[in-house]
Design a protein around this motif. Structure first.
Motif, PDB file in Angstrom:
ATOM      1  N   GLU A   8       0.815  -1.157   0.059  1.00  0.00           N
ATOM      2  CA  GLU A   8       0.216  -0.043  -0.113  1.00  0.00           C
ATOM      3  C   GLU A   8       0.912   1.227   0.021  1.00  0.00           C
ATOM      4  O   GLU A   8       2.084   1.228  -0.019  1.00  0.00           O
ATOM      5  CB  GLU A   8      -0.799   0.259   1.365  1.00  0.00           C
ATOM      6  CG  GLU A   8      -1.626  -0.957   1.593  1.00  0.00           C
ATOM      7  CD  GLU A   8      -2.189  -1.430   2.936  1.00  0.00           C
ATOM      8  OE1 GLU A   8      -2.018  -0.363   3.887  1.00  0.00           O
ATOM      9  OE2 GLU A   8      -2.667  -2.265   3.374  1.00  0.00           O
ATOM     10  N   GLN A   9       0.149   2.294  -0.114  1.00  0.00           N
ATOM     11  CA  GLN A   9       1.166   3.671   0.039  1.00  0.00           C
ATOM     12  C   GLN A   9       1.952   3.866  -1.037  1.00  0.00           C
ATOM     13  O   GLN A   9       3.053   4.405  -0.817  1.00  0.00           O
ATOM     14  CB  GLN A   9       1.605   3.867   1.476  1.00  0.00           C
ATOM     15  CG  GLN A   9       0.256   3.913   2.386  1.00  0.00           C
ATOM     16  CD  GLN A   9       0.790   4.503   3.889  1.00  0.00           C
ATOM     17  OE1 GLN A   9       1.710   3.934   4.356  1.00  0.00           O
ATOM     18  NE2 GLN A   9      -0.008   5.577   4.491  1.00  0.00           N
ATOM     19  N   LEU A 112       7.295  10.477   3.803  1.00  0.00           N
ATOM     20  CA  LEU A 112       6.294   9.842   3.893  1.00  0.00           C
ATOM     21  C   LEU A 112       6.600   8.329   3.628  1.00  0.00           C
ATOM     22  O   LEU A 112       5.814   7.401   3.817  1.00  0.00           O
ATOM     23  CB  LEU A 112       5.217  10.335   3.163  1.00  0.00           C
ATOM     24  CG  LEU A 112       4.716  11.819   3.573  1.00  0.00           C
ATOM     25  CD1 LEU A 112       3.742  12.461   2.610  1.00  0.00           C
ATOM     26  CD2 LEU A 112       3.932  11.682   4.900  1.00  0.00           C
TER      27      LEU A 112
ATOM     28  N   LEU B  27      -2.866  17.506   2.028  1.00  0.00           N
ATOM     29  CA  LEU B  27      -1.502  17.648   2.379  1.00  0.00           C
ATOM     30  C   LEU B  27      -1.215  19.094   2.326  1.00  0.00           C
ATOM     31  O   LEU B  27      -0.124  19.788   2.885  1.00  0.00           O
ATOM     32  CB  LEU B  27      -0.616  16.681   1.755  1.00  0.00           C
ATOM     33  CG  LEU B  27      -0.514  15.240   1.891  1.00  0.00           C
ATOM     34  CD1 LEU B  27       0.850  14.597   1.495  1.00  0.00           C
ATOM     35  CD2 LEU B  27      -1.025  14.931   3.526  1.00  0.00           C
ATOM     36  N   LEU B  36      -4.230  17.632  12.653  1.00  0.00           N
ATOM     37  CA  LEU B  36      -3.909  16.223  13.146  1.00  0.00           C
ATOM     38  C   LEU B  36      -3.734  16.310  14.649  1.00  0.00           C
ATOM     39  O   LEU B  36      -3.655  15.009  15.038  1.00  0.00           O
ATOM     40  CB  LEU B  36      -2.346  15.794  12.230  1.00  0.00           C
ATOM     41  CG  LEU B  36      -2.308  15.821  10.919  1.00  0.00           C
ATOM     42  CD1 LEU B  36      -1.268  15.520  10.103  1.00  0.00           C
ATOM     43  CD2 LEU B  36      -3.630  14.663  10.230  1.00  0.00           C
ATOM     44  N   GLN B  43      -6.592   4.888   8.860  1.00  0.00           N
ATOM     45  CA  GLN B  43      -5.936   4.852   7.898  1.00  0.00           C
ATOM     46  C   GLN B  43      -6.031   5.986   6.780  1.00  0.00           C
ATOM     47  O   GLN B  43      -7.211   6.496   6.517  1.00  0.00           O
ATOM     48  CB  GLN B  43      -6.534   3.424   7.238  1.00  0.00           C
ATOM     49  CG  GLN B  43      -6.016   3.604   5.709  1.00  0.00           C
ATOM     50  CD  GLN B  43      -4.900   3.069   5.367  1.00  0.00           C
ATOM     51  OE1 GLN B  43      -4.481   3.198   4.279  1.00  0.00           O
ATOM     52  NE2 GLN B  43      -4.085   2.741   6.194  1.00  0.00           N
ATOM     53  N   HIS B  44      -4.896   6.436   6.337  1.00  0.00           N
ATOM     54  CA  HIS B  44      -4.899   7.299   5.042  1.00  0.00           C
ATOM     55  C   HIS B  44      -3.771   6.997   4.239  1.00  0.00           C
ATOM     56  O   HIS B  44      -3.156   6.263   4.289  1.00  0.00           O
ATOM     57  CB  HIS B  44      -4.390   8.633   5.706  1.00  0.00           C
ATOM     58  CG  HIS B  44      -4.497   9.858   4.788  1.00  0.00           C
ATOM     59  ND1 HIS B  44      -3.532  10.072   3.940  1.00  0.00           N
ATOM     60  CD2 HIS B  44      -5.366  10.889   4.713  1.00  0.00           C
ATOM     61  CE1 HIS B  44      -3.479  11.137   3.216  1.00  0.00           C
ATOM     62  NE2 HIS B  44      -4.804  11.833   3.580  1.00  0.00           N
ATOM     63  N   PRO B  45      -4.247   7.160   2.960  1.00  0.00           N
ATOM     64  CA  PRO B  45      -3.363   6.694   1.588  1.00  0.00           C
ATOM     65  C   PRO B  45      -2.002   7.196   1.695  1.00  0.00           C
ATOM     66  O   PRO B  45      -1.001   6.362   1.174  1.00  0.00           O
ATOM     67  CB  PRO B  45      -4.125   6.845   0.775  1.00  0.00           C
ATOM     68  CG  PRO B  45      -5.199   7.980   0.994  1.00  0.00           C
ATOM     69  CD  PRO B  45      -5.336   7.840   2.335  1.00  0.00           C
ATOM     70  N   LEU B  46      -1.828   8.421   2.256  1.00  0.00           N
ATOM     71  CA  LEU B  46      -0.260   8.753   2.602  1.00  0.00           C
ATOM     72  C   LEU B  46       0.238   8.945   3.804  1.00  0.00           C
ATOM     73  O   LEU B  46       1.394   8.683   3.959  1.00  0.00           O
ATOM     74  CB  LEU B  46      -0.179  10.195   1.906  1.00  0.00           C
ATOM     75  CG  LEU B  46      -0.796  10.051   0.399  1.00  0.00           C
ATOM     76  CD1 LEU B  46      -1.026  11.583  -0.161  1.00  0.00           C
ATOM     77  CD2 LEU B  46       0.266   9.571  -0.738  1.00  0.00           C
ATOM     78  N   LEU B  47      -0.553   9.543   4.828  1.00  0.00           N
ATOM     79  CA  LEU B  47      -0.070   9.756   6.010  1.00  0.00           C
ATOM     80  C   LEU B  47       0.163   8.546   6.932  1.00  0.00           C
ATOM     81  O   LEU B  47      -0.723   7.706   6.752  1.00  0.00           O
ATOM     82  CB  LEU B  47      -1.044  10.751   6.592  1.00  0.00           C
ATOM     83  CG  LEU B  47      -1.084  12.247   6.029  1.00  0.00           C
ATOM     84  CD1 LEU B  47      -2.396  12.890   6.736  1.00  0.00           C
ATOM     85  CD2 LEU B  47       0.127  12.968   6.326  1.00  0.00           C
ATOM     86  N   PRO B  48       0.943   8.458   7.983  1.00  0.00           N
ATOM     87  CA  PRO B  48       1.146   7.603   8.686  1.00  0.00           C
ATOM     88  C   PRO B  48      -0.104   7.372   9.497  1.00  0.00           C
ATOM     89  O   PRO B  48      -0.789   8.239   9.941  1.00  0.00           O
ATOM     90  CB  PRO B  48       2.202   7.975   9.665  1.00  0.00           C
ATOM     91  CG  PRO B  48       2.757   9.051   9.253  1.00  0.00           C
ATOM     92  CD  PRO B  48       1.860   9.887   8.201  1.00  0.00           C
ATOM     93  N   SER B  49      -0.416   6.032   9.594  1.00  0.00           N
ATOM     94  CA  SER B  49      -1.962   5.603  10.176  1.00  0.00           C
ATOM     95  C   SER B  49      -1.660   4.410  11.258  1.00  0.00           C
ATOM     96  O   SER B  49      -0.716   4.106  11.242  1.00  0.00           O
ATOM     97  CB  SER B  49      -2.661   5.080   8.924  1.00  0.00           C
ATOM     98  OG  SER B  49      -2.722   5.890   7.914  1.00  0.00           O
ATOM     99  N   ALA B  52      -3.024  -0.776   8.976  1.00  0.00           N
ATOM    100  CA  ALA B  52      -2.705  -0.835   7.649  1.00  0.00           C
ATOM    101  C   ALA B  52      -4.107  -0.870   6.914  1.00  0.00           C
ATOM    102  O   ALA B  52      -4.889  -1.237   7.603  1.00  0.00           O
ATOM    103  CB  ALA B  52      -2.093  -1.907   7.264  1.00  0.00           C
ATOM    104  N   LEU B  53      -4.077  -0.581   5.705  1.00  0.00           N
ATOM    105  CA  LEU B  53      -5.351  -0.731   4.837  1.00  0.00           C
ATOM    106  C   LEU B  53      -6.007  -2.374   5.051  1.00  0.00           C
ATOM    107  O   LEU B  53      -7.108  -2.371   5.043  1.00  0.00           O
ATOM    108  CB  LEU B  53      -5.133  -0.266   3.525  1.00  0.00           C
ATOM    109  CG  LEU B  53      -6.558  -0.410   2.654  1.00  0.00           C
ATOM    110  CD1 LEU B  53      -7.673   0.422   3.019  1.00  0.00           C
ATOM    111  CD2 LEU B  53      -6.149  -0.114   1.042  1.00  0.00           C
TER     112      LEU B  53
END
Ligand code: SF4
Ligand code: SF4
Lengths: 433, 301
Positions: A8-9, A112, B27, B36, B43-49, B52-53
């Protein structure tokens, strides 16, 4: 046994199929599962609409798509005997905004992607997880970009003949001041040295006195032996014509001429899952693209030196991306200083409905060469083809002729392989346009 | 006493078929750091979450706010699970569902690629027949291609502060979408006197008459809440393409459809006859100041 992992990501996701021999990666195939159909969607549309649609291929490098699109249309003008010449000012501004997009991409990648995964792999607390540094730096770069382009992401400010923006000295001064601040921020937060000093380094030994995020990243990479791992094919490709790069094919350290017409695609080899990505090859061979390729083609001393010692290892690849960020910050300043505001932003062109022919636009996007090929009939798109940089780096081919990423992941642990995969700065959405 | 941690708004950012542009746009938010502090991304597609998805896709937990980016595609999987399943699981218990971007709101670009199957989550273009009808009351549409970072920042802050967000008929916050994108454009004076831009690359003239500007027919605040804090499309000479509306993407985006050399579409709410009359009158006047370049660099450098 083959095991599947979904990563992912990476601007979306990809499936990696690992074939392990004990704990060691014997082979990997890669599938990109999401289909979006951008090329088809463009058929039958007014060619100008491509300037609005293609940036939406990708949320992180849409501006590169815009430039590739406008170059393709201008090339079609040329091929139907109506050369479009843009002013120096328009050319410089197009270059500035492209460079800023690359800078924001790299800053996000460092904080990131790289930092969190380095921490995870090394189990080190030494390097702090500071995603906001990446987001903040990137938002500065896009602020400058927007002064010229109206907004980021998804601007459409380049049109055949130049740019739509008729900016003033007030805008230019603001852009310069923001760039100065961004540069100082990058020097203080990331490099621990001035950009000028950093760019003057000739060997890794020069890093010794630094105490910064950069120094910690460098040290962790060495601790993980990434200078001995992640070697790809030692062949590099940079095709886009720009002031900041040099178009060349590089084998080891030897430079050769390139021509985009030799770029072709083939279906990916992904026996375990349908992949919507196509492999991109140059004269039937795989090449690595992106910052390391551009640094090799530009023959930057520091990167050449690293390459001499560690070849195209994961270490060298990561260092090249950070080096390029510093280089482009300096380059952007130079470009801003060279703008002559009294030149026209856009030159008049004959209406597009008088244009029939084919055109190609090639751009160095953050991850390497991006190609748009268009066929226009009386201003209407007959066909549109997009070839993105990730299609070279993360192609999925057979064991006999692996792609750069497939090659780089061989003979190490699965954890290392996943990290190495990310050193290519994978963009899933671009790959499956 | 509750710790600060427990008060954080739990947000899950899920993606359908997308370009990732909304995630990247977010962003750019100036006050991202402060926001934040008050939110926790499961879960976010870019930021640390936090998760995991693939963990979220197991559908074992819940969230306060579900953010959905991208078009709804019934055949799409994320982390190996149908997005439809993940979406419905989290939609059920979320207090709010935010559709970010025009794809999630109406279908947008990634409906255009597969028009028979894809749509927004509540709307399918202008029709309210998307897959999440049963959650109608808690869906907020933040259309725009991509969403403006401050539009999302505003919405999340309103939720954190427990304030009521007043929506329009298309479920968009009135605070952001009640005025037209035309409002606040630096070319307004040219619009008033019907002076068109001769061609691209000039700060003078309005882009409504030839270059296809849709701002007078488009709801949004691009010219009052500036993009990246500094600019907008129309200010920088690019026509508005109407990306916040349910009919985006239209075609012939750089051209204005005209009737007897007057734009075929009148500004929202303005009767066509009124618009034609005013245009006819305004065109009879020649305002010299508006027909000349504003700044003469060429002859003064
Ligand atoms: S360019 Fe567009 S937004 Fe600006 S005044 Fe004209 S119609 Fe309005
Ligand atoms: S100006 Fe128009 S096209 Fe541009 S972001 Fe705003 S609504 Fe979308």
């Amino acid at each position: 046994m083959i095991t599947k992992t979904i990563l992912e990501q990476i601007e979306g996701e990809a499936s990696l199929y690992f074939d392990m021999k004990g704990n060691i990666v014997d082979f990997v195939t890669i599938a990109f599962p999401h289909f979006r159909g951008m090329e088809k969607m463009l058929e039958g549309k007014n060619a100008m609409d491509a300037l609005v649609i293609t940036p939406r291929v990708c949320g992180i490098c849409g501006h590169s798509h815009l430039l590739a699109s406008v170059r393709a249309i201008e090339d079609a003008y040329k091929n139907s005997d109506s050369v479009v010449e843009i002013t120096n000012k328009a050319a410089k501004v197009r270059e500035i905004t492209l460079v800023l997009e690359i800078i924001q991409n790299h800053l996000k990648w460092i904080y990131l992607v790289l930092v969190p995964h380095l921490r995870e792999l090394s189990e080190s607390e030494e390097l702090l997880n500071t995603p906001l540094k990446g987001a903040y730096g990137a938002s500065f770069a896009t602020k400058i970009l927007a002064i010229f382009a109206g907004q980021w992401p998804h601007s459409s400010y380049m049109v055949p003949g130049g740019i739509t923006s008729d900016f003033t000295y007030v805008d230019l001064t603001k852009a310069k001041s923001h760039l100065q601040k961004l540069t100082e921020y990058f020097e203080a937060e990331t490099l621990g040295a001035s950009v000028e000093e950093f760019l003057s380094f000739e060997s890794c030994k020069d890093f010794a006195p630094l105490e910064s995020d950069f120094a910690k990243i460098e040290q962790l990479l060495i601790d993980l032996e990434m200078h001995k791992k992640g070697h790809a094919k030692d062949t590099f490709l940079s095709i886009g014509i720009h002031e900041f790069s040099h178009a060349a094919k590089v084998k080891g350290t030897k430079l050769f001429k390139v021509a985009s017409k030799y770029v072709e695609t083939q279906d990916a080899y992904a026996p375990d899952e349908k992949s919507y990505a196509k492999n991109a090859l140059y004269k039937n061979q795989f090449y690595e693209t992106g910052p390391l390729a551009r640094c090799m083609a530009k023959e930057f001393k520091l990167i050449k030196n690293m390459h001499r010692r560690f070849k195209d290892s994961a270490y060298t690849r990561v260092m090249a991306r950070i080096y390029e960020t510093a280089y482009l910050l300096g380059f952007c300043k130079k470009l801003l200083d060279e703008i002559n505001i009294s030149e026209a932003s856009c030159r008049e062109t004959i209406p597009l409905k008088n244009i029939s022919g084919t055109g190609e636009g090639v751009v160095e996007a953050p991850r390497g060469p991006l190609i748009h090929r268009v066929q226009i009939k009386e201003g209407i798109i007959k066909s549109y083809e997009i070839i993105t940089p990730t299609q070279y780096n993360i192609a999925s081919a057979t064991k006999e002729n692996p792609s750069p990423a497939q090659q780089a992941m061989l003979h190490c642990s699965q954890a290392d392989a996943k990290f190495i995969f990310r050193t290519f700065d994978v963009c899933s959405v671009c790959t499956t346009h | 006493m509750h710790s600060k941690q427990e008060h954080k708004l739990k947000v899950f950012w899920l993606q359908g078929l997308t370009c990732n542009g909304n995630a990247h746009s977010f962003l750019n938010l100036d006050y991202l750091g402060e926001l934040l502090e008050k939110t926790e991304f499961l879960q976010h597609p870019l930021l640390p979450s936090k998760y995991a998805l693939s963990e979220m896709a197991e559908c074992k937990t819940g969230c306060d706010v579900l953010i959905f980016e991208g078009a709804y595609d019934p055949s799409l999987k994320r982390a190996g699970v149908f997005v439809d399943k993940i979406l419905r699981h989290y939609a059920k218990n979320a207090k709010y569902i935010i559709a970010v971007g025009t794809c999630a709101s109406f279908g947008g670009i990634f409906k255009a690629t597969s028009p028979q199957t894809n749509s927004g989550i509540l709307f399918n273009e202008a029709e309210k027949n998307g897959p999440l009808q049963e959650y109608n009351a808690k869906i907020i549409n933040l259309s725009g291609c991509p969403v403006h970072p401050e539009w999302l920042g505003f919405t999340l802050n309103m939720i954190i502060d427990r304030r009521k967000i007043v929506l329009d008929e298309e479920h968009r916050p009135q605070e952001l979408y009640s005025s037209l994108v035309h409002h606040g454009c630096t070319r307004n004076e040219y619009f008033e006197w019907k002076v068109d831009a001769n061609h691209f690359g000039e700060k003078e003239g309005c882009l409504f008459y030839k270059q296809g500007c849709r701002a007078p027919m488009t709801h949004g605040s691009c010219n009052t809440i500036l993009w990246n804090g500094v600019n907008s499309k129309t200010r920088s000479g690019t026509p508005c393409f109407g990306c916040t509306e349910s009919d985006f993407p239209r075609t012939n985006l750089f051209e204005t459809k005209t009737n007897m050399s007057i734009p075929a579409d009148a500004p929202v709410g303005v009767p066509k006859r009124a618009y034609l009359t005013v245009t006819g009158i305004a065109k009879t006047f020649h305002i010299k100041r508006l027909e000349e370049p504003l700044i003469d660099y060429k002859n003064n450098t």
